[in-house]
Every structure is written in C-alpha cells, then in structure tokens.
Write a protein that holds these residues in place. Structure first.
Motif, PDB file in Angstrom:
ATOM      1  N   GLU A  10       0.857  -1.180   0.000  1.00 22.75           N
ATOM      2  CA  GLU A  10       0.000   0.000   0.000  1.00 22.75           C
ATOM      3  C   GLU A  10       0.891   1.228   0.000  1.00 22.75           C
ATOM      4  O   GLU A  10       1.863   1.297   0.745  1.00 22.75           O
ATOM      5  CB  GLU A  10      -0.891   0.022   1.231  1.00 22.75           C
ATOM      6  CG  GLU A  10      -1.962  -1.035   1.223  1.00 22.75           C
ATOM      7  CD  GLU A  10      -2.896  -0.898   2.416  1.00 22.75           C
ATOM      8  OE1 GLU A  10      -2.930   0.179   3.053  1.00 22.75           O
ATOM      9  OE2 GLU A  10      -3.587  -1.871   2.716  1.00 22.75           O
ATOM     10  N   LEU A  11       0.536   2.199  -0.836  1.00 20.74           N
ATOM     11  CA  LEU A  11       1.261   3.463  -0.884  1.00 20.74           C
ATOM     12  C   LEU A  11       0.345   4.570  -0.390  1.00 20.74           C
ATOM     13  O   LEU A  11      -0.834   4.615  -0.753  1.00 20.74           O
ATOM     14  CB  LEU A  11       1.727   3.772  -2.306  1.00 20.74           C
ATOM     15  CG  LEU A  11       2.697   2.785  -2.947  1.00 20.74           C
ATOM     16  CD1 LEU A  11       2.980   3.191  -4.385  1.00 20.74           C
ATOM     17  CD2 LEU A  11       3.983   2.705  -2.165  1.00 20.74           C
ATOM     18  N   SER A  12       0.903   5.448   0.408  1.00 20.12           N
ATOM     19  CA  SER A  12       0.139   6.608   0.867  1.00 20.12           C
ATOM     20  C   SER A  12       0.001   7.588  -0.300  1.00 20.12           C
ATOM     21  O   SER A  12       0.753   7.498  -1.292  1.00 20.12           O
ATOM     22  CB  SER A  12       0.866   7.277   2.033  1.00 20.12           C
ATOM     23  OG  SER A  12       2.056   7.895   1.574  1.00 20.12           O
ATOM     24  N   PRO A  13      -0.937   8.527  -0.227  1.00 24.62           N
ATOM     25  CA  PRO A  13      -1.063   9.521  -1.295  1.00 24.62           C
ATOM     26  C   PRO A  13       0.250  10.275  -1.546  1.00 24.62           C
ATOM     27  O   PRO A  13       0.605  10.551  -2.695  1.00 24.62           O
ATOM     28  CB  PRO A  13      -2.156  10.463  -0.781  1.00 24.62           C
ATOM     29  CG  PRO A  13      -2.993   9.604   0.109  1.00 24.62           C
ATOM     30  CD  PRO A  13      -2.014   8.663   0.767  1.00 24.62           C
ATOM     31  N   MET A  14       0.989  10.564  -0.476  1.00 23.72           N
ATOM     32  CA  MET A  14       2.263  11.279  -0.633  1.00 23.72           C
ATOM     33  C   MET A  14       3.273  10.412  -1.397  1.00 23.72           C
ATOM     34  O   MET A  14       4.019  10.912  -2.243  1.00 23.72           O
ATOM     35  CB  MET A  14       2.826  11.666   0.735  1.00 23.72           C
ATOM     36  CG  MET A  14       4.090  12.503   0.653  1.00 23.72           C
ATOM     37  SD  MET A  14       4.783  12.912   2.265  1.00 23.72           S
ATOM     38  CE  MET A  14       3.494  13.953   2.922  1.00 23.72           C
ATOM     39  N   VAL A  16       2.562   8.048  -3.562  1.00 17.78           N
ATOM     40  CA  VAL A  16       2.115   7.974  -4.958  1.00 17.78           C
ATOM     41  C   VAL A  16       2.540   9.233  -5.707  1.00 17.78           C
ATOM     42  O   VAL A  16       3.053   9.161  -6.830  1.00 17.78           O
ATOM     43  CB  VAL A  16       0.585   7.778  -5.044  1.00 17.78           C
ATOM     44  CG1 VAL A  16       0.095   7.923  -6.473  1.00 17.78           C
ATOM     45  CG2 VAL A  16       0.190   6.419  -4.486  1.00 17.78           C
ATOM     46  N   GLU A  17       2.353  10.390  -5.085  1.00 16.16           N
ATOM     47  CA  GLU A  17       2.773  11.650  -5.721  1.00 16.16           C
ATOM     48  C   GLU A  17       4.278  11.671  -5.956  1.00 16.16           C
ATOM     49  O   GLU A  17       4.741  12.112  -7.009  1.00 16.16           O
ATOM     50  CB  GLU A  17       2.357  12.840  -4.858  1.00 16.16           C
ATOM     51  CG  GLU A  17       0.873  13.103  -4.888  1.00 16.16           C
ATOM     52  CD  GLU A  17       0.490  14.302  -4.043  1.00 16.16           C
ATOM     53  OE1 GLU A  17       1.376  15.099  -3.655  1.00 16.16           O
ATOM     54  OE2 GLU A  17      -0.717  14.434  -3.761  1.00 16.16           O
ATOM     55  N   ARG A  18       5.023  11.191  -4.980  1.00 19.46           N
ATOM     56  CA  ARG A  18       6.484  11.137  -5.127  1.00 19.46           C
ATOM     57  C   ARG A  18       6.872  10.230  -6.277  1.00 19.46           C
ATOM     58  O   ARG A  18       7.726  10.572  -7.099  1.00 19.46           O
ATOM     59  CB  ARG A  18       7.112  10.660  -3.825  1.00 19.46           C
ATOM     60  CG  ARG A  18       8.611  10.629  -3.841  1.00 19.46           C
ATOM     61  CD  ARG A  18       9.157  10.225  -2.487  1.00 19.46           C
ATOM     62  NE  ARG A  18      10.582   9.995  -2.567  1.00 19.46           N
ATOM     63  CZ  ARG A  18      11.281   9.352  -1.653  1.00 19.46           C
ATOM     64  NH1 ARG A  18      10.699   8.907  -0.561  1.00 19.46           N
ATOM     65  NH2 ARG A  18      12.571   9.161  -1.807  1.00 19.46           N
ATOM     66  N   LEU A  19       6.240   9.056  -6.355  1.00 19.82           N
ATOM     67  CA  LEU A  19       6.531   8.109  -7.423  1.00 19.82           C
ATOM     68  C   LEU A  19       6.174   8.694  -8.788  1.00 19.82           C
ATOM     69  O   LEU A  19       6.957   8.593  -9.742  1.00 19.82           O
ATOM     70  CB  LEU A  19       5.771   6.806  -7.189  1.00 19.82           C
ATOM     71  CG  LEU A  19       5.930   5.718  -8.254  1.00 19.82           C
ATOM     72  CD1 LEU A  19       7.396   5.319  -8.422  1.00 19.82           C
ATOM     73  CD2 LEU A  19       5.095   4.510  -7.895  1.00 19.82           C
ATOM     74  N   LEU A  39       9.825   1.457  -1.154  1.00 15.55           N
ATOM     75  CA  LEU A  39       9.411   0.123  -1.570  1.00 15.55           C
ATOM     76  C   LEU A  39      10.242  -0.972  -0.907  1.00 15.55           C
ATOM     77  O   LEU A  39       9.698  -1.991  -0.482  1.00 15.55           O
ATOM     78  CB  LEU A  39       9.478  -0.007  -3.089  1.00 15.55           C
ATOM     79  CG  LEU A  39       8.537   0.910  -3.871  1.00 15.55           C
ATOM     80  CD1 LEU A  39       8.642   0.614  -5.356  1.00 15.55           C
ATOM     81  CD2 LEU A  39       7.115   0.799  -3.396  1.00 15.55           C
ATOM     82  N   GLY A  40      11.538  -0.778  -0.810  1.00  8.80           N
ATOM     83  CA  GLY A  40      12.399  -1.782  -0.188  1.00  8.80           C
ATOM     84  C   GLY A  40      12.009  -2.056   1.251  1.00  8.80           C
ATOM     85  O   GLY A  40      11.903  -3.213   1.670  1.00  8.80           O
ATOM     86  N   LYS A  41      11.760  -1.007   2.013  1.00  5.56           N
ATOM     87  CA  LYS A  41      11.372  -1.166   3.417  1.00  5.56           C
ATOM     88  C   LYS A  41      10.020  -1.853   3.539  1.00  5.56           C
ATOM     89  O   LYS A  41       9.816  -2.701   4.397  1.00  5.56           O
ATOM     90  CB  LYS A  41      11.339   0.193   4.107  1.00  5.56           C
ATOM     91  CG  LYS A  41      12.708   0.760   4.369  1.00  5.56           C
ATOM     92  CD  LYS A  41      12.615   2.084   5.088  1.00  5.56           C
ATOM     93  CE  LYS A  41      14.002   2.655   5.314  1.00  5.56           C
ATOM     94  NZ  LYS A  41      13.965   3.949   5.999  1.00  5.56           N
ATOM     95  N   LYS A  42       9.083  -1.487   2.665  1.00  3.91           N
ATOM     96  CA  LYS A  42       7.748  -2.087   2.725  1.00  3.91           C
ATOM     97  C   LYS A  42       7.796  -3.571   2.380  1.00  3.91           C
ATOM     98  O   LYS A  42       7.111  -4.393   2.997  1.00  3.91           O
ATOM     99  CB  LYS A  42       6.794  -1.358   1.787  1.00  3.91           C
ATOM    100  CG  LYS A  42       6.396   0.011   2.289  1.00  3.91           C
ATOM    101  CD  LYS A  42       5.463   0.703   1.324  1.00  3.91           C
ATOM    102  CE  LYS A  42       5.136   2.090   1.783  1.00  3.91           C
ATOM    103  NZ  LYS A  42       3.924   2.160   2.586  1.00  3.91           N
TER     104      LYS A  42
END
Length: 70
Positions: A10-14, A16-19, A39-42
């Motif tokens: 799951e990605l937070s809105p922030m 997603v914007e960064r990506l 992503l690595g940490k998740k």
C-alpha cells in the motif's frame, strides 16, 4: 529468501505523488532512492514473519496473558 506468493504493498497519497514525480522527471537518482527508502522497506516488512510463538525470547513479558484466558 524465496517468495512463493504475491506481495501487496500500500502506498500513501504522498508516496504515490512522489513516485509519479520521479516517473515524470525521469530522475534516476531519485528513483533509486524511492526504491530503497519506500518500496524496499515495505517489502522487507511484508516478508518478515508475522507469527511468533509465545515461548520466543523476543516476546515481551506477560504478552501471552491476553491470549491465555482461564
């Protein structure tokens, strides 16, 4: 390490914007940083064991008490 199934992140809105910003800018250095930091940490977190037996030393004292109800 062997992964046998799908890993859902799951990605937070922030995040997603960064990506999306990295993709639009085609910034290779920032892309690598995003992969490592986000992503690595998740992924590492998802692949960590989720269940720990109550006799494990890593369990906090009295952690088992709510589990065992007499």
């Amino acid at each position: 390490m062997r992964v046998t199934g799908n890993v859902i992140l799951e990605l937070s809105p922030m995040e997603v914007e960064r990506l999306l910003g990295v993709i639009m800018d085609e910034d290779k250095d920032e892309a690598l940083t995003f992969l490592k930091e986000c992503l690595g940490k998740k992924i590492e977190e998802k692949l960590r064991p989720h269940c720990v037996p109550t006799f494990e030393a890593s369990y906090a004292p009295r952690r088992k008490d709510p589990i065992i109800k007499e």
